[in-house]
Design an enzyme around this catalytic site. Structure first.
Site, short mmCIF file in Angstrom:
data_model
loop_
_atom_site.label_atom_id
_atom_site.label_comp_id
_atom_site.label_asym_id
_atom_site.label_seq_id
_atom_site.Cartn_x
_atom_site.Cartn_y
_atom_site.Cartn_z
N GLY A 41 0.82 -1.21 0.00
CA GLY A 41 0.00 0.00 0.00
C GLY A 41 0.84 1.26 0.00
O GLY A 41 1.82 1.38 -0.74
N GLY B 53 -4.50 -4.04 0.06
CA GLY B 53 -5.49 -4.71 0.92
C GLY B 53 -5.06 -6.12 1.28
O GLY B 53 -5.25 -6.57 2.41
#
Ligand code: AMP
Length: 400
Positions: free
Chosen positions: A357, A380
């Protein structure tokens, strides 16, 4: 329990279905950045160099209506792949039917075929049916029928149960991890299931609420959990400290207290902060210790915190880092993230893992990624993996 990987397979002469992550940024048919295609090359090359027929599936963006389809065709991706491999790649503008089946039947050993965006199956005749995204059993079964073996190399979607990962795998005698997936399982999976000690987790980023699952899971496994970034100030508030205009989640203050009670001296909070009058790179800013003064917001950790964190990190054998230490996108508040990234690069006795991320974006943007052991490609998926959840895409890969 080890997962089956590409190198365990005999691919010669086989039709090898491969779920790859070709979800690249694309605008008006032009690919912005082909990192993900490049990252998939080792597994693709392995298959074709060993005489397999590589049949590639990936999603690209989100398809919610027929209008979304033309701009999210896989055609430009297939063209780029062909350039990168320096050999022809067949693109089939279909996700099912005779055209696709004929093209597959005509493949020779070592050939590469890319089928259309798997998410075209999410919209049929103008209706949002989500056959791919909701794992329609008939679709997974159909795709599985097109090949002899299945390789899943798309870690970024491993936390989702889609037809192109779990659906195919559940209809295949054998599913193997690709090289990228293998690395994620080894490093991120290994960190949560069998960590080396001392194990230090560094958790930053904006919100406690996004990271609570990770904090909880890693508090059980790590020897120290360092907190940085915006979520620090919810912890400060929980300690009764002043936070000025800093980011705070008022409804998470009680939770932050519970975490501190549970963690004791395992939890390490920054001792100083870079504070600014506004959320602006050019705003007047200074470094303060402890409380954040009225009229200021904390946007980075300060130099004493960097030294304090380095002291905790120096004996680590394993470090997992998720979330920046400050607003790294603005140069005046990037120092904390940069210094921690640089320091991790000097820890030659430790396995250093960046958990995906924004953290991945931060180390890449700041140029400190080269010396780290593993930089996760999933957003995620990494977060859920670090939370200790079973990822359906990984669970569906066969054991050795
Ligand atoms: P996350 O996606 O949760 O890892 O959060 C990353 C974002 O947190 C980045 O865009 C940072 O700019 C932001 N961030 C980090 N530290 C702070 C802070 N002290 N105040 C506000 N935002 C922050």
């Amino acid at each position: 329990m080890a997962k089956l990987t590409v190198s365990d397979l005999d691919v010669k002469g086989k039709k090898v279905l491969m779920r790859v992550d070709f979800n690249v940024p694309i605008k008006n048919g032009v690919i912005g950045n082909d990192n993900r295609i490049v990252a998939a090359l080792p597994t693709i090359k392995y298959v074709i160099e060993h005489g397999g027929k590589a049949i590639l599936l990936s999603h690209l963006g989100r398809i919610k209506s027929e209008d979304d389809k033309p701009g999210l065709s896989m055609r430009p991706v297939a063209e780029r792949l062909s350039n990168l491999l320096n050999k022809p790649v067949t693109f089939v503008p279909a996700t099912e039917g005779a055209q696709l089946e004929d093209a597959i039947n005509k493949m020779n050993d070592g050939d590469v075929l890319v089928m259309e965006n798997t998410r075209y199956e999410d919209v049929k005749n103008g209706e949002q049916v989500k056959r791919e995204s909701k794992n329609d059993p008939a679709l997974g079964k159909y795709w599985a029928s097109l090949g002899d073996l299945f390789i899943n190399d798309a870690f970024g979607t491993a936390h989702r149960q889609h037809a192109s990962n779990v659906g195919i795998a559940s209809n295949m005698p054998q599913t193997a991890a690709g090289f990228l997936m293998e690395k994620e399982i080894k490093f991120i999976g290994g960190a949560v299931s069998n960590p080396a000690h001392p194990f230090v987790a560094i958790l930053g980023g904006a919100k406690v609420s996004d990271k609570i699952g990770v904090i909880d899971n890693l508090l059980d496994k790590a020897d120290k959990v360092i907190i940085g970034g915006g979520m620090t100030y919810t912890f400060y508030a929980a300690k009764g400290m002043k936070i000025g205009n800093s980011l705070v989640e008022k409804d998470k203050i009680d939770l932050a207290k519970e975490i501190m009670d549970k963690a004791g001296d395992k939890l390490v909070l920054p001792v100083d902060s870079v504070v600014a009058e506004k959320f602006d790179n050019d705003a007047a800013h200074k470094t303060v210790e402890g409380d954040i003064p009225d009229g200021y917001m904390a946007l980075d950790i300060g130099p004493k915190s960097v030294a304090q964190f380095e002291d905790v990190l120096k004996s680590a054998k394993l470090v997992v880092w998720n979330g920046p230490m400050g607003v790294f996108e603005m140069s005046n508040y990037a120092e904390g993230t940069l210094e921690i990234g640089k320091y991790l690069g000097t820890l030659t006795d430790a396995t250093t893992i960046v958990g995906g991320g924004d953290s991945t974006a931060a180390v890449q943007q700041l140029g400190v990624g080269d010396k780290l052991t593993h930089i996760s490609t999933g957003g995620g998926a990494s977060l859920e993996y670090l939370e200790g959840k079973t990822l359906p895409g990984i669970a569906a890969i066969s054991e050795k």
